[in-house]
Design a protein around this motif. Structure first.
Motif, mmCIF file in Angstrom:
data_model
loop_
_atom_site.group_PDB
_atom_site.id
_atom_site.type_symbol
_atom_site.label_atom_id
_atom_site.label_comp_id
_atom_site.label_asym_id
_atom_site.label_seq_id
_atom_site.Cartn_x
_atom_site.Cartn_y
_atom_site.Cartn_z
ATOM 1 N N ARG A 275 0.872 -1.271 0.095
ATOM 2 C CA ARG A 275 -0.047 -0.047 0.079
ATOM 3 C C ARG A 275 0.839 1.266 -0.081
ATOM 4 N N PHE A 276 2.000 1.066 0.602
ATOM 5 C CA PHE A 276 3.044 2.343 0.739
ATOM 6 C C PHE A 276 3.942 2.188 0.003
ATOM 7 N N THR A 277 4.797 3.143 -0.590
ATOM 8 C CA THR A 277 5.990 3.179 -1.251
ATOM 9 C C THR A 277 6.800 4.262 -0.878
ATOM 10 N N VAL A 278 7.935 3.932 -0.430
ATOM 11 C CA VAL A 278 8.950 5.230 -0.097
ATOM 12 C C VAL A 278 9.790 5.381 -1.323
ATOM 13 N N SER A 279 10.222 6.513 -1.494
ATOM 14 C CA SER A 279 11.125 6.853 -2.792
ATOM 15 C C SER A 279 12.079 8.140 -2.422
ATOM 16 N N ARG A 280 12.579 8.661 -3.065
ATOM 17 C CA ARG A 280 13.873 9.994 -2.868
ATOM 18 C C ARG A 280 14.046 10.332 -4.317
ATOM 19 N N ASP A 281 14.365 11.874 -3.917
ATOM 20 C CA ASP A 281 14.609 12.523 -5.287
ATOM 21 C C ASP A 281 15.991 13.304 -4.799
ATOM 22 N N ASN A 282 16.813 12.633 -5.291
ATOM 23 C CA ASN A 282 18.335 13.142 -4.714
ATOM 24 C C ASN A 282 18.647 14.684 -5.260
ATOM 25 N N ALA A 283 18.014 15.157 -6.376
ATOM 26 C CA ALA A 283 18.200 16.452 -6.753
ATOM 27 C C ALA A 283 17.576 17.448 -6.000
ATOM 28 N N LYS A 284 16.179 16.922 -5.410
ATOM 29 C CA LYS A 284 15.420 17.835 -4.557
ATOM 30 C C LYS A 284 15.871 17.586 -2.980
ATOM 31 N N ASN A 285 16.633 16.370 -2.686
ATOM 32 C CA ASN A 285 16.835 16.304 -1.306
ATOM 33 C C ASN A 285 15.815 16.009 -0.573
ATOM 34 N N THR A 286 14.753 15.109 -1.110
ATOM 35 C CA THR A 286 13.439 15.127 -0.566
ATOM 36 C C THR A 286 13.285 13.524 -0.778
ATOM 37 N N VAL A 287 12.625 12.916 0.382
ATOM 38 C CA VAL A 287 12.014 11.827 0.452
ATOM 39 C C VAL A 287 10.825 11.651 0.473
ATOM 40 N N TYR A 288 9.863 10.747 0.019
ATOM 41 C CA TYR A 288 8.555 10.565 -0.207
ATOM 42 C C TYR A 288 7.753 9.408 0.406
ATOM 43 N N LEU A 289 6.629 9.611 0.775
ATOM 44 C CA LEU A 289 5.902 8.148 1.234
ATOM 45 C C LEU A 289 4.583 8.381 0.618
ATOM 46 N N GLN A 290 4.539 7.669 -0.376
ATOM 47 C CA GLN A 290 2.998 7.618 -1.199
ATOM 48 C C GLN A 290 2.172 6.311 -0.361
ATOM 49 N N MET A 291 0.933 7.083 0.005
ATOM 50 C CA MET A 291 0.373 6.130 0.773
ATOM 51 C C MET A 291 -1.104 5.935 0.044
ATOM 52 N N ASN A 292 -1.453 4.613 -0.181
ATOM 53 C CA ASN A 292 -2.691 4.394 -1.077
ATOM 54 C C ASN A 292 -3.247 3.404 -0.262
ATOM 55 N N SER A 293 -4.646 3.302 -0.608
ATOM 56 C CA SER A 293 -5.631 2.440 0.179
ATOM 57 C C SER A 293 -5.394 2.694 1.947
ATOM 58 N N LEU A 294 -5.652 3.705 2.104
ATOM 59 C CA LEU A 294 -5.506 4.164 3.534
ATOM 60 C C LEU A 294 -6.865 3.699 4.293
ATOM 61 N N LYS A 295 -6.310 3.302 5.519
ATOM 62 C CA LYS A 295 -7.348 2.659 6.556
ATOM 63 C C LYS A 295 -7.291 3.457 7.763
ATOM 64 N N PRO A 296 -8.432 3.501 8.537
ATOM 65 C CA PRO A 296 -8.405 4.193 9.967
ATOM 66 C C PRO A 296 -7.334 3.887 10.682
ATOM 67 N N GLU A 297 -6.769 2.780 10.840
ATOM 68 C CA GLU A 297 -5.634 2.406 11.531
ATOM 69 C C GLU A 297 -4.264 3.002 11.140
ATOM 70 N N ASP A 298 -4.352 3.617 10.010
ATOM 71 C CA ASP A 298 -3.146 4.402 9.572
ATOM 72 C C ASP A 298 -2.883 5.824 10.176
ATOM 73 N N THR A 299 -3.967 6.147 10.971
ATOM 74 C CA THR A 299 -4.044 7.574 11.484
ATOM 75 C C THR A 299 -3.076 7.418 12.572
ATOM 76 N N ALA A 300 -2.083 8.883 12.266
ATOM 77 C CA ALA A 300 -1.112 8.817 13.258
ATOM 78 C C ALA A 300 -0.358 10.246 12.973
#
Length: 117
Positions: free
Chosen positions: A66-91
């Motif tokens: 459901r989740f995918t972590v990735s990074r963009d070295n040129a932007k010094n940025t890390v991402y967390l793509q979260m799909n099919s979110l559930k109430p228990e992902d609340t945090a």
């Protein structure tokens, strides 16, 4: 010193998607492991996903597929793509930078994710 700034949290309905971003103050990905953690009320902080300095990834069982972590070295940025979110992902979701073979460890301020109808 490394500053980390998260963004992208919010309120989403079950089944929806969000993308979190973590911007680092300088180029660190080649020597730091980057992690996304979360902490729900009354619970311990837990590792959700990690991308290592060598770009390997690993995930908590609860978010695999459901989740995918990735990074963009040129932007010094890390991402967390979260799909099919559930109430228990609340945090509150936190970004962490941990230097390889070192005690250096930096955290962002956190961003709230709420999954609710």
């Amino acid at each position: 010193q490394v500053q980390l700034v998260e963004s992208g949290g919010g309120l989403v309905q079950p089944g929806g998607s969000l993308r979190l971003s973590c911007a680092a103050s300088r180029s660190i990905f080649s020597i730091y492991h980057m992690g996304w953690y979360r902490q729900a009320p009354g619970k311990q902080r837990e590792l959700v996903a990690q991308i290592t300095s060598g770009a390997s990834t690993n995930y908590a069982d609860s978010v695999k597929g459901r989740f995918t972590v990735s990074r963009d070295n040129a932007k010094n940025t890390v991402y967390l793509q979260m799909n099919s979110l559930k109430p228990e992902d609340t945090a509150v979701y936190y970004c962490d930078a941990r230097r390889v073979f070192s005690a250096d460890d930096y955290w962002g301020q956190g961003t709230q994710v709420t999954v609710s109808s």
